[in-house]
Scaffold this active site. Structure first.
Site, mmCIF file in Angstrom:
data_model
loop_
_atom_site.group_PDB
_atom_site.id
_atom_site.type_symbol
_atom_site.label_atom_id
_atom_site.label_comp_id
_atom_site.label_asym_id
_atom_site.label_seq_id
_atom_site.Cartn_x
_atom_site.Cartn_y
_atom_site.Cartn_z
ATOM 1 N N ARG A 27 0.818 -1.218 0.000
ATOM 2 C CA ARG A 27 0.000 0.000 0.000
ATOM 3 C C ARG A 27 0.852 1.268 0.000
ATOM 4 O O ARG A 27 0.315 2.373 -0.038
ATOM 5 C CB ARG A 27 -0.916 0.014 1.232
ATOM 6 C CG ARG A 27 -1.760 -1.224 1.355
ATOM 7 C CD ARG A 27 -2.540 -1.201 2.645
ATOM 8 N NE ARG A 27 -3.613 -0.246 2.568
ATOM 9 C CZ ARG A 27 -4.822 -0.505 2.108
ATOM 10 N NH1 ARG A 27 -5.111 -1.708 1.686
ATOM 11 N NH2 ARG A 27 -5.739 0.418 2.076
ATOM 12 N N TRP A 70 2.274 5.917 1.780
ATOM 13 C CA TRP A 70 2.394 6.382 0.394
ATOM 14 C C TRP A 70 2.036 7.867 0.452
ATOM 15 O O TRP A 70 0.903 8.224 0.793
ATOM 16 C CB TRP A 70 1.430 5.626 -0.517
ATOM 17 C CG TRP A 70 1.590 6.016 -1.961
ATOM 18 C CD1 TRP A 70 2.542 5.566 -2.827
ATOM 19 C CD2 TRP A 70 0.778 6.921 -2.704
ATOM 20 N NE1 TRP A 70 2.370 6.140 -4.060
ATOM 21 C CE2 TRP A 70 1.298 6.979 -4.017
ATOM 22 C CE3 TRP A 70 -0.334 7.708 -2.388
ATOM 23 C CZ2 TRP A 70 0.744 7.774 -5.012
ATOM 24 C CZ3 TRP A 70 -0.889 8.510 -3.385
ATOM 25 C CH2 TRP A 70 -0.352 8.531 -4.687
ATOM 26 N N ASN A 96 -4.841 6.644 7.164
ATOM 27 C CA ASN A 96 -4.825 6.307 5.748
ATOM 28 C C ASN A 96 -5.973 7.078 5.093
ATOM 29 O O ASN A 96 -7.111 6.967 5.536
ATOM 30 C CB ASN A 96 -5.032 4.779 5.608
ATOM 31 C CG ASN A 96 -5.404 4.345 4.196
ATOM 32 O OD1 ASN A 96 -6.116 3.375 4.023
ATOM 33 N ND2 ASN A 96 -4.948 5.054 3.197
ATOM 34 N N GLY A 97 -5.648 7.871 4.065
ATOM 35 C CA GLY A 97 -6.709 8.634 3.396
ATOM 36 C C GLY A 97 -6.258 10.068 3.192
ATOM 37 O O GLY A 97 -5.069 10.369 3.258
ATOM 38 N N GLU A 452 -0.896 -0.746 -22.334
ATOM 39 C CA GLU A 452 -0.372 -1.541 -21.221
ATOM 40 C C GLU A 452 1.157 -1.678 -21.322
ATOM 41 O O GLU A 452 1.857 -1.566 -20.314
ATOM 42 C CB GLU A 452 -1.067 -2.913 -21.205
ATOM 43 C CG GLU A 452 -0.501 -3.936 -20.240
ATOM 44 C CD GLU A 452 -0.458 -3.492 -18.784
ATOM 45 O OE1 GLU A 452 -1.008 -2.434 -18.444
ATOM 46 O OE2 GLU A 452 0.167 -4.213 -17.984
ATOM 47 N N LYS A 456 3.803 -0.348 -18.520
ATOM 48 C CA LYS A 456 4.808 -1.198 -17.867
ATOM 49 C C LYS A 456 6.170 -0.520 -17.915
ATOM 50 O O LYS A 456 6.888 -0.492 -16.932
ATOM 51 C CB LYS A 456 4.918 -2.574 -18.539
ATOM 52 C CG LYS A 456 3.818 -3.572 -18.273
ATOM 53 C CD LYS A 456 3.832 -4.202 -16.904
ATOM 54 C CE LYS A 456 3.038 -3.430 -15.909
ATOM 55 N NZ LYS A 456 1.632 -3.316 -15.967
ATOM 56 N N GLU A 459 6.263 2.559 -15.565
ATOM 57 C CA GLU A 459 6.196 2.213 -14.146
ATOM 58 C C GLU A 459 7.534 1.741 -13.595
ATOM 59 O O GLU A 459 7.939 2.149 -12.511
ATOM 60 C CB GLU A 459 5.193 1.062 -13.928
ATOM 61 C CG GLU A 459 3.748 1.456 -13.964
ATOM 62 C CD GLU A 459 2.841 0.246 -13.771
ATOM 63 O OE1 GLU A 459 1.976 0.299 -12.895
ATOM 64 O OE2 GLU A 459 2.981 -0.757 -14.490
ATOM 65 N N HIS A 475 -1.860 12.341 -36.602
ATOM 66 C CA HIS A 475 -2.602 13.527 -36.140
ATOM 67 C C HIS A 475 -1.854 14.267 -35.035
ATOM 68 O O HIS A 475 -2.459 14.925 -34.201
ATOM 69 C CB HIS A 475 -3.996 13.111 -35.670
ATOM 70 C CG HIS A 475 -4.817 12.510 -36.763
ATOM 71 N ND1 HIS A 475 -5.217 13.219 -37.868
ATOM 72 C CD2 HIS A 475 -5.248 11.238 -36.955
ATOM 73 C CE1 HIS A 475 -5.894 12.434 -38.680
ATOM 74 N NE2 HIS A 475 -5.917 11.220 -38.150
ATOM 75 N N LYS A 574 0.837 -0.545 -4.739
ATOM 76 C CA LYS A 574 0.067 -1.566 -5.445
ATOM 77 C C LYS A 574 -1.437 -1.378 -5.275
ATOM 78 O O LYS A 574 -2.215 -1.747 -6.133
ATOM 79 C CB LYS A 574 0.488 -2.949 -4.947
ATOM 80 C CG LYS A 574 -0.133 -4.049 -5.755
ATOM 81 C CD LYS A 574 0.815 -5.169 -6.041
ATOM 82 C CE LYS A 574 0.239 -6.126 -7.049
ATOM 83 N NZ LYS A 574 0.340 -5.622 -8.426
HETATM 84 C C1 G6P Z 1 -2.079 0.942 -9.022
HETATM 85 C C2 G6P Z 1 -1.092 -0.133 -9.415
HETATM 86 C C3 G6P Z 1 -1.388 -0.614 -10.834
HETATM 87 C C4 G6P Z 1 -2.828 -1.081 -10.925
HETATM 88 C C5 G6P Z 1 -3.809 0.000 -10.481
HETATM 89 C C6 G6P Z 1 -5.214 -0.540 -10.325
HETATM 90 O O1 G6P Z 1 -1.847 2.093 -9.737
HETATM 91 O O2 G6P Z 1 0.237 0.347 -9.328
HETATM 92 O O3 G6P Z 1 -0.523 -1.698 -11.157
HETATM 93 O O4 G6P Z 1 -3.114 -1.451 -12.241
HETATM 94 O O5 G6P Z 1 -3.423 0.518 -9.207
HETATM 95 O O6 G6P Z 1 -5.214 -1.433 -9.254
HETATM 96 P P1 G6P Z 1 -6.285 -2.554 -9.023
HETATM 97 O O7 G6P Z 1 -5.872 -3.190 -7.725
HETATM 98 O O8 G6P Z 1 -7.616 -1.876 -8.928
HETATM 99 O O9 G6P Z 1 -6.203 -3.493 -10.164
#
Ligand code: G6P
Length: 579
Positions: A27, A70, A96-97, A452, A456, A459, A475, A574
């Site tokens: 988290r 975070w 948290n929040g 995607e 990747k 990230e 365009h 995550k």
């Molecule tokens: C975060 C993670 C991503 C993930 C996204 C959605 O940004 O770093 O890897 O795709 O959240 O997360 P979820 O748990 O809803 O799939």
């Protein structure tokens, strides 16, 4: 986001809290901290960076709270690490929040002479509790939450108290019940080694935990009944098993994951006229592939929505809609809010979720679990493929074309053959890891895949990458093309192959370097590409399932050459439980 945990019992709290935090590190990992109340004193250990760094100090005591952060408000540093204490050191909180009205509250408190030790929104909570405390911690919390706007889960202890109070409004909080000890945490994974009995708090509830009791109240202070749930799953301990990173291990697990996910029964009542896919990040790209696929095969209209946009644009949702939330964690705040909105409007809801019993899984009308197992790498790989697999099954089910599943065994073999060529992709990555920018292009089903693939790369390697539908390049983005801006083109032999091929020609004509992902036997593409990675031929609709593998490996090897922290990339988490 952030992960929080609290312990009250007869054991030493320190190690329980730290090991719980390790489970919650997905988290966030910007800073970590522990506060323990013992002999009328609160002692604190806070560090910048990983939970691991807390281990050099042990604090004595049986009541404590802890946090892994975070950063939202205030940079990641020790001063901004939780727990926070008030000026008298009587109270400590973890949060948290986001407290949205914190500036206003901070000004108010400052005018009253309170001084702050951090730049966070969270710190105001502890000062408000200290101000509102007379002789009852729960009453002080109830009074404090009346002032707070935003989303939160927080836990508070007092230096000489014999309780922990936890409050939930918009961020997850679960109570763990055991003999002569109780727990609070952001999720069950932090508690499961101690107890299988949990109480999921609802929004607008507070829990008052003593060593031998748990009471739940609403925000008006009225006691409420609660249900103790028995957890019937165990925490699989994820290990790297010889792989250099979890991400690489998870990429290589994908053939097994597809096989496992294939077994998931999909029985959907076809009582809707439109599907709305809502998700964030990687999961949203699985949703976009779902849109292309379901519309193509089942001829049902599908809209694709980024959850954070969806919830605030006054979306048109009706009772005839099936709103599908795709989420690995099942906790993403925006996806959860989208589902709540959909339910409010009377739509049917379906979750495609990996984490069992997560909030979204509990709130949707129907949940389909993706069976990817624990995904540790922050950048999603195997969870993405398992989401895709469920989406394919859904599309086959909705179009009564379940016979298409027969191809999956062959797809699994082909994925294995691509994985066995990881070294080939590594060489390719070596040629490009010093690039600063990338374009990713694809058409039709390959477009979401381009998104995607670019995600990747961004990230985990911190290389700027933009994805476009190949036909959109002319365009605007084609202005970026030069020798320094390589393009990764996803160009399998499908119906749009000649079109993507022409777009690659356009890039070559402008001296751009092109790496193509193409179908084995395609000799023509060699002539217009600087490099080609061949994937085996499959039936057209299945290319996303196999083309995603080289994209994942390409990003992985580039990040590895750059010596990046692949499993815990900077600035990311995550599970994203803030808006
Ligand atoms: C975060 C993670 C991503 C993930 C996204 C959605 O940004 O770093 O890897 O795709 O959240 O997360 P979820 O748990 O809803 O799939």
């Amino acid at each position: 986001m952030c992960g929080i945990i609290g312990y009250i019992g007869e054991k030493e709290a320190n190690d329980i809290l730290i090991s719980g935090l390790e489970k919650l590190e997905y988290r966030g990992y910007d800073s970590a901290g522990v506060a323990i109340a013992h002999e009328s004193q609160i002692k604190i250990n806070k560090v910048k960076g990983r939970v691991e760094n807390l281990k050099s100090i042990t604090i004595i005591g049986n009541i404590g709270i802890a946090h892994t952060r975070w950063a939202t408000h205030g940079k990641p540093c020790q001063e901004n690490a939780h727990p926070f204490v008030d000026e008298t050191n009587n109270f400590a909180i973890v949060h948290n929040g986001i407290i949205e009205n914190y500036l206003e509250l901070k000004e108010e408190l400052s005018r009253e002479g309170v001084s702050f030790s951090s730049n966070t929104d969270s710190e105001i909570i502890v000062h408000l509790i200290a101000k509102n405390y007379h002789d009852n911690l729960k009453e002080a919390v109830l009074k404090t939450i009346k002032k707070l706007a935003g989303a939160y889960a927080f836990c508070v202890i007092k230096k000489d108290a014999s309780e922990i109070i936890g409050a939930r409004n918009g961020s997850p909080l679960v109570v763990g019940i055991a003999d002569s000890e109780n727990f609070l945490a952001s999720d069950v994974s932090a508690l499961i080694e101690h107890t299988k009995k949990v109480v999921y708090l609802n929004d607008f509830q507070i829990a008052e935990l003593k060593k031998d009791s748990c009471k739940v109240y609403n925000f008006d202070g009225v006691e409420e009944n609660y249900e103790i749930k028995e957890i019937n799953w165990t925490l699989e301990k994820a290990q790297k098993q010889g792989y250099k990173h979890f991400m690489l291990k998870e990429i290589f697990e994908q053939p097994d994951i597809i096989r496992e996910t294939m077994k998931v029964p999909i029985a959907i009542e076809k009582n809707f006229s439109r599907i709305i896919m809502v998700a964030c990040g990687t999961a949203s790209y699985a949703g976009l592939i779902g849109k292309y696929l379901i519309e193509k095969l089942a001829k049902i209209p599908v809209t694709y929505e980024i959850a954070s946009e969806f919830r605030y644009k006054e979306p048109l949702i009706s009772k005839e809609d099936l709103v599908v939330a795709i989420s690995q964690s099942g906790e993403t705040a925006d996806t959860l809010a989208a589902i709540r909105l959909a339910k409010e409007k009377g739509a049917k809801t379906l979750g495609i979720i990996n984490v069992i019993d997560s909030t979204i899984a509990r709130e949707v009308d129907k949940v389909i679990y993706t069976r990817a197992g624990p995904e540790i790498g922050v950048a999603s790989t195997k969870a993405f493929l398992s989401q895709l697999m469920i989406i394919y099954k859904l599309a086959f089910n909705l179009s009564d074309q379940e016979e298409l599943l027969e191809y999956i065994d062959d797809i699994i073999l082909k994925i294995k053959s691509i994985l066995s060529r990881s070294e080939e992709i590594k060489e390719l990555a070596h040629n490009y890891y010093l690039s600063h920018n990338f374009l990713y292009i694809g058409r039709n089903l390959s477009f979401p895949l381009a998104l995607e693939g670019a995600l990747k790369l961004k990230e985990i390697s911190y290389i700027h990458a933009e994805a476009y539908p190949a036909g959109e390049l002319k365009h605007g983005p084609i202005a970026l093309v030069s020798e320094e801006m390589p393009t990764l083109a996803i160009c399998p032999k499908d119906a749009v192959y000649p079109k993507t091929f022409s777009n690659i020609e356009e890039i070559k004509a402008r001296e751009g370097k092109v790496i193509s992902i193409a179908t084995e036997g395609d000799e023509d593409i060699k002539k217009i590409s600087d490099e080609v990675f061949y994937v085996p031929e499959v039936k057209e609709i299945f290319y996303p399932l196999i083309c995603c593998i080289p994209l994942q490996l390409f990003a992985y090897h580039i990040a590895d050459f750059k010596e990046c922290d692949i499993d815990k990339p900077r600035n990311l988490a995550k599970s994203v439980t803030v808006e």
